[in-house]
Motif scaffolding. Sequence first.
Motif, PDB file in Angstrom:
ATOM      1  N   ARG A   1       0.651  -1.497   0.021  1.00  0.00           N
ATOM      2  CA  ARG A   1      -0.111   0.136  -0.040  1.00  0.00           C
ATOM      3  C   ARG A   1       1.288   1.248  -0.463  1.00  0.00           C
ATOM      4  N   SER A   2       1.622   1.342   0.388  1.00  0.00           N
ATOM      5  CA  SER A   2       2.772   2.112   0.985  1.00  0.00           C
ATOM      6  C   SER A   2       3.982   2.911  -0.532  1.00  0.00           C
ATOM      7  N   GLY A   3       3.536   2.592  -2.128  1.00  0.00           N
ATOM      8  CA  GLY A   3       4.064   2.815  -2.801  1.00  0.00           C
ATOM      9  C   GLY A   3       4.172   4.205  -2.901  1.00  0.00           C
ATOM     10  N   ALA A   4       3.302   4.986  -3.357  1.00  0.00           N
ATOM     11  CA  ALA A   4       3.099   6.818  -3.285  1.00  0.00           C
ATOM     12  C   ALA A   4       4.587   6.858  -2.451  1.00  0.00           C
ATOM     13  N   GLU A   5       4.805   6.450  -0.876  1.00  0.00           N
ATOM     14  CA  GLU A   5       5.062   7.160   0.515  1.00  0.00           C
ATOM     15  C   GLU A   5       6.987   6.922   0.170  1.00  0.00           C
ATOM     16  N   THR A   6       6.436   5.916  -0.436  1.00  0.00           N
ATOM     17  CA  THR A   6       7.732   4.898  -0.529  1.00  0.00           C
ATOM     18  C   THR A   6       8.665   6.407  -2.174  1.00  0.00           C
ATOM     19  N   ARG A   7       7.876   6.331  -3.127  1.00  0.00           N
ATOM     20  CA  ARG A   7       8.391   7.069  -4.218  1.00  0.00           C
ATOM     21  C   ARG A   7       9.160   8.486  -3.783  1.00  0.00           C
ATOM     22  N   GLU A   8       7.970   9.083  -2.788  1.00  0.00           N
ATOM     23  CA  GLU A   8       8.411  10.072  -1.489  1.00  0.00           C
ATOM     24  C   GLU A   8       9.547  10.438  -1.354  1.00  0.00           C
ATOM     25  N   LEU A   9       9.663   9.229  -0.510  1.00  0.00           N
ATOM     26  CA  LEU A   9      10.787   9.240   0.389  1.00  0.00           C
ATOM     27  C   LEU A   9      12.325   8.678  -0.206  1.00  0.00           C
ATOM     28  N   ARG A  10      12.239   8.354  -1.580  1.00  0.00           N
ATOM     29  CA  ARG A  10      13.521   8.149  -2.431  1.00  0.00           C
ATOM     30  C   ARG A  10      13.157   9.460  -2.957  1.00  0.00           C
ATOM     31  N   GLU A  11      12.622  10.321  -3.592  1.00  0.00           N
ATOM     32  CA  GLU A  11      12.927  11.892  -3.692  1.00  0.00           C
ATOM     33  C   GLU A  11      13.138  12.234  -3.451  1.00  0.00           C
ATOM     34  N   GLN A  12      12.956  12.011  -1.760  1.00  0.00           N
ATOM     35  CA  GLN A  12      13.563  13.633  -1.169  1.00  0.00           C
ATOM     36  C   GLN A  12      14.782  12.674  -0.306  1.00  0.00           C
TER      37      GLN A  12
ATOM     38  N   GLY B   1      20.456   4.023   6.747  1.00  0.00           N
ATOM     39  CA  GLY B   1      19.557   2.873   6.891  1.00  0.00           C
ATOM     40  C   GLY B   1      20.384   1.447   6.407  1.00  0.00           C
ATOM     41  N   ALA B   2      20.932   1.399   5.478  1.00  0.00           N
ATOM     42  CA  ALA B   2      21.653   0.656   4.352  1.00  0.00           C
ATOM     43  C   ALA B   2      21.150  -0.117   3.770  1.00  0.00           C
ATOM     44  N   ASN B   3      19.943   0.499   3.865  1.00  0.00           N
ATOM     45  CA  ASN B   3      18.950   0.176   2.819  1.00  0.00           C
ATOM     46  C   ASN B   3      17.962   1.138   1.994  1.00  0.00           C
ATOM     47  N   ARG B   4      17.262   0.492   1.132  1.00  0.00           N
ATOM     48  CA  ARG B   4      16.672   1.433   0.340  1.00  0.00           C
ATOM     49  C   ARG B   4      14.888   1.285   0.634  1.00  0.00           C
ATOM     50  N   ALA B   5      13.960   2.648   0.934  1.00  0.00           N
ATOM     51  CA  ALA B   5      13.116   2.721   1.038  1.00  0.00           C
ATOM     52  C   ALA B   5      12.443   1.466   0.202  1.00  0.00           C
ATOM     53  N   ASN B   6      10.969   0.908   0.525  1.00  0.00           N
ATOM     54  CA  ASN B   6      10.411   0.607  -1.068  1.00  0.00           C
ATOM     55  C   ASN B   6       9.120  -0.262   0.113  1.00  0.00           C
ATOM     56  N   PRO B   7       8.109  -0.314  -0.449  1.00  0.00           N
ATOM     57  CA  PRO B   7       6.763  -0.468   0.073  1.00  0.00           C
ATOM     58  C   PRO B   7       7.006  -2.044   1.649  1.00  0.00           C
ATOM     59  N   THR B   8       8.007  -2.674   1.595  1.00  0.00           N
ATOM     60  CA  THR B   8       8.169  -3.791   2.673  1.00  0.00           C
ATOM     61  C   THR B   8       8.727  -3.343   3.719  1.00  0.00           C
ATOM     62  N   TRP B   9       9.350  -2.080   4.153  1.00  0.00           N
ATOM     63  CA  TRP B   9       9.811  -1.282   5.354  1.00  0.00           C
ATOM     64  C   TRP B   9       8.501  -1.028   6.222  1.00  0.00           C
ATOM     65  N   THR B  10       9.166  -0.915   7.817  1.00  0.00           N
ATOM     66  CA  THR B  10       8.081  -0.354   8.295  1.00  0.00           C
ATOM     67  C   THR B  10       8.411   1.604   8.412  1.00  0.00           C
ATOM     68  N   LEU B  11       9.047   2.132   7.845  1.00  0.00           N
ATOM     69  CA  LEU B  11       9.732   3.793   7.517  1.00  0.00           C
ATOM     70  C   LEU B  11       8.719   3.762   6.927  1.00  0.00           C
TER      71      LEU B  11
END
Length: 502
Positions: free
Chosen positions: A104-115, A124-134
């Motif tokens: 569900r958090s695809g849009a939020e993931t894109r926003e975090l990546r853009e920013q 965090g040693a990892n990239r934001a994606n919908p799998t993660w809690t953040l």
Amino acid sequence: MADLLVGIDLGAGSLKTSVIRADGTLVAEAAAAIATSAPHPGWSEQDPRDWWRAVCETVPRALAAAAGAGTVAGISFSAGAHTQVLEDADGHIIRPAILWNDQRSGAETRELREQADARILEIGANRANPTWTLPQMLWLRRHEPEAFARVRRLYVAKDWLRAQLTGTWETDLIDAVGTLMADTRTGSWSEELCAMIGWPLDTLPPIVASKAVVGRVTAAAARATGVAEGTPVVCGTSDTAVETYGAGMTSEGLGVIKLATAATVSVLSRHPRPDFKVINYPHVMPDHWYVIAATNSCASAHKWLRDTFFLHAGDDSGGVFTRMDALAGNVAPGSEGLFFHPYLNGERSPHWDPLLRADYVGIGFNHGPGHFVRALYEGISYSLRDCLIALRGQGLDFTTARLTGGGARSPLWRQIVADVLNVEVEVPAVADASFGAALLAGVGVGVYADEHDAARAIKVVSRLVPDPERAALYARGHVIYGDIQAALAPLNHRIHDFVSGR
């Protein structure tokens, strides 16, 4: 004498309790199904109270089966990373737990990546994606602000279950890293990452060692589970961490391939390898990390195929899997040009695209039921080859892999994995997270001197080597598999827009 160890693992579709001896012998096990709800397309949620119900069902059954074998020296837990339980000031669960495979958090993931893509990777040693809690919690803030405002405690899944035994609140560093809210450089919660989504630090638990004894079974928990009051309880950690450990990944150069709800390829490293294509976690082995590449759908895709096309009223579901395996075994390698991509729930490595969709490509009148099963085995194995290539891009490799997960029960699938990846495959005697959790419990309570000592209890029961001719065929097939994926990806995005009404 207290010489039995109990490991409890919460999987995506079931919870399993295993009881082992210190020599690694499996004494007893019990499992119970866990229901998953999908209120909207791409959502995946569970009620944590179902998890506790499953603990109270499986632990007494396993202990009854182990009666007379000894008494319990220690108990520990594991569960999928990222999945969170949110409690309010009164200790009430606020909403169903959002699972690791929720999209569900695809849009939020894109926003975090853009920013802040590079900064999140650095911390965090990892990239934001919908799998993660953040990003999931950013979605919660946007779409369920009242729930967000009520949160006073965040538990990672295994920690909430363990708290039902001990009444304590903590997590380990591996699961903390799995939230993408921790600073991997300091081993503490990251004020900067939490600030990106407005998350209050005081709702996050203390971080302890995975092998730390964090409490003892309370009187109420003893009555509910049958575990003796006062039994030591070890923190535990994520399922893949203990599963790779329990399979014997205790030194660099040996890989672990997991054929479970999702599929993963893991290898040890002395340090994290921050990169957009792989996942990094600290490991159970001291001073080591493990690097993962993962495909979202594996045994879940196998079950989907069974339930959708092979399972009929009155069938024994396990027997249907056996019949499917037999049908696939009568089909030549390559499935006569039928290709399958296992993107039933988007995809992780190496594409990191929640909008990819599964497919069968190349269907002809010559294809029967067995072709579709074998093509599924081959397609998931091709995806695992993609994962291995991503790891090799980080300078990590192996020529031998231990195979774990429910899919490893299929001799045909095991051989296809060996042939497609062109690696030797070893099968441990016991290969699941509950076994690894039990070993970790033993380390924590002192049954074993350390992690290496506990690993001596791990046994290998079979080995498979790749067939050169099939490996060469699959190397050619993998190129076609990749070309199909690249050609269909833009159409997958258009299909998403079509379904969404855009």
